[in-house]
Design an enzyme around this catalytic site. Structure first.
Site, mmCIF file in Angstrom:
data_model
loop_
_atom_site.group_PDB
_atom_site.id
_atom_site.type_symbol
_atom_site.label_atom_id
_atom_site.label_comp_id
_atom_site.label_asym_id
_atom_site.label_seq_id
_atom_site.Cartn_x
_atom_site.Cartn_y
_atom_site.Cartn_z
ATOM 1 N N GLY A 202 2.206 -2.060 -11.496
ATOM 2 C CA GLY A 202 2.734 -1.414 -12.539
ATOM 3 C C GLY A 202 2.107 -0.268 -13.035
ATOM 4 O O GLY A 202 3.077 0.752 -13.293
ATOM 5 N N LYS B 43 2.064 -16.768 2.617
ATOM 6 C CA LYS B 43 1.586 -16.576 1.180
ATOM 7 C C LYS B 43 0.319 -17.626 0.696
ATOM 8 O O LYS B 43 0.631 -18.696 1.518
ATOM 9 C CB LYS B 43 2.641 -16.604 0.179
ATOM 10 C CG LYS B 43 2.229 -15.764 -1.159
ATOM 11 C CD LYS B 43 2.584 -14.261 -1.038
ATOM 12 C CE LYS B 43 2.271 -13.593 -2.014
ATOM 13 N NZ LYS B 43 3.101 -12.156 -2.169
#
Ligand code: GLU
Length: 433
Positions: free
Chosen positions: A235, A119
């Site tokens: 989302g 990451k």
């Protein structure tokens, strides 16, 4: 560490330490049917394999010089090149990036992708930074880390507040440095530069498949009510997909606040409103709720799709949903997990539920490597097969060992990582010749 929030002092959870505690807790399953690692084997996952911290100046268009802090953590690479996104956020720090990198290693292993986990992050507020300055920061970041990444080494992708445009700048800078075309450096690229069809909705699409399987297992009624926290790529798209499947999206939020209407929202209408007004918080025909209140609404399904540490030991007992679909990374802390499990809330863990993004990233990288591109339908069908298979595998273990889905997903992932480490001869394995 304690942090003052309003008048309350809340325990600030370090997501990396929290995950290490989760790993430690797995030692109790060692020796059980289906568990292939010993407590000693787990030591290989106690710290990241490689960490790069860079601090570099960038001259912004207003003339000021900013010192930018960036990170890239390669957590484990036993199963292949490391893989994982780069996030831009004002609160990014090394502990967060370490946790996110470890979760990526677990995520790629749950999905059985031939990758390790990594990451990256840059501590910056993209909402207060012009596109030109963001481009300069993105390009300079790649100049700083170019020796550390590459198509067979470590493959970045988008994450919170980064997008295909940022990937395009980073790829362009990398290819200029190397003097050759290397589209497999980075995934989540624009389709024009070798991105995959279907990558833009992949995180949400993958989560929807996991949810569909779980809904069937747990007899969730058609038209069940859903609250979604976060209205970014993941989302917004999960809200749209679940709404198109007949679920009632009764609450939505973004970083400025949330909205609630028990009759449900037309998600596309909310999307247009946000596009026009910058936030959905003032959407008419809705009751305003805060992001914290949204988590505790009387809904059947809760979808945290924003950031880490949203459901903690402070509010977990007040969650009224029967199912939590983790679309964000790390939205539920370890202690909250225990409370939810005790209350029979089914938590579909991040490393399984939101793995659709990295799965289509893998498909993108495969297409780049072979130089031959697939139709959107092909991508979606392959994604569905991968997500369903991973859910089935994890769910089998849930039933076999009578454990929660996160524990089962962790065991599935760690089995694979430890198997690979052993085959490499890196950790304990009786020598066989
Ligand atoms: N940032 C996404 C994640 O957390 C995608 C990573 C990728 O595609 O490599 O899974």
């Amino acid at each position: 560490m304690k942090e003052c929030i309003g008048v309350f002092f809340m325990e600030k959870v370090n997501p990396f330490e929290d995950t290490l505690q989760r790993l430690k807790a797995l030692t109790r399953y060692s020796g059980k049917d289906g568990v292939r690692f010993s407590p000693d084997d787990l030591r290989v996952l106690e710290s990241p394999k490689r960490t790069l911290i860079v601090n570099f100046p960038v001259r912004f268009r207003d003339g000021s010089i900013r010192i930018i802090n960036g990170y890239r953590v390669q957590y484990n690479d036993a199963r292949g090149p490391t893989k994982g996104g780069i996030r831009f956020h004002p609160k990014v720090d090394i502990e967060e990036v370490k946790a996110l990198a470890l979760w990526m290693a677990l995520k790629t292993a749950v999905l059985d992708l031939p990758y390790g986990g990594a990451k990256g992050g840059i501590t910056i507020n993209p909402k207060e930074t012009s596109a030109d300055d963001l481009e300069d920061v993105s390009r300079e970041f790649i100049r700083q880390i170019h020796m550390f990444v590459g198509p067979t080494k470590d493959v970045p992708a988008p994450d919170v507040y980064t997008n295909p445009q940022v990937m395009a700048w980073m790829l362009d800078e990398f290819e200029k440095i190397k003097g050759e075309k290397l589209p497999g450096l980075i995934t989540g690229k624009p389709v024009e530069l070798g991105g995959s069809l279907g990558r833009d909705v992949a995180t949400a699409q993958g989560a929807a498949y996991v949810f569909r399987e779980a809904a069937e297992e747990y007899d969730l009624p058609a038209g069940a009510t859903v609250a979604v926290q976060g209205f970014g790529n993941a989302g917004m798209n999960i809200a749209k997909i679940l709404s198109s499947w007949g679920y009632r999206i009764v609450a939505l939020s973004d970083s400025k606040g949330g909205i609630y209407n028990e009759n449900g929202f037309n998600v596309s209408e909310v999307e247009s409103f946000k596009e026009k007004n910058g936030s959905l918080a003032d959407f008419p025909k809705a009751q305003k709720v805060t992001n914290e209140e949204l988590l505790l609404l009387p809904v059947q399904v809760l979808v945290p799709a924003a950031l880490e540490n949203q459901i903690t030991k402070e509010n977990a007992a007040k969650v009224r949903a029967g199912m939590v679909l983790e679309v964000a990374n790390g939205p539920v802390t370890r202690e909250a997990d225990d409370i939810l499990h005790r209350n029979d809330v089914v938590v579909l863990p991040d490393i399984l539920s939101n793995a659709g993004g990295v799965t289509v990233s893998y498909f993108e990288w495969v297409q780049n490597n072979q130089g031959y591109y697939w139709s959107e339908q092909e991508v979606t069908e392959k994604l569905e097969r991968k997500m369903v298979a991973a859910f089935r595998e994890v769910h089998e273990l849930v039933k076999r060992l009578d454990i929660d889905h996160r524990t089962a997903a962790y065991i599935t992932a760690i089995n694979r990582i430890i198997d690979a480490e052993k085959k490499r001869g890196n950790i304990s394995q009786k020598r066989q010749v």
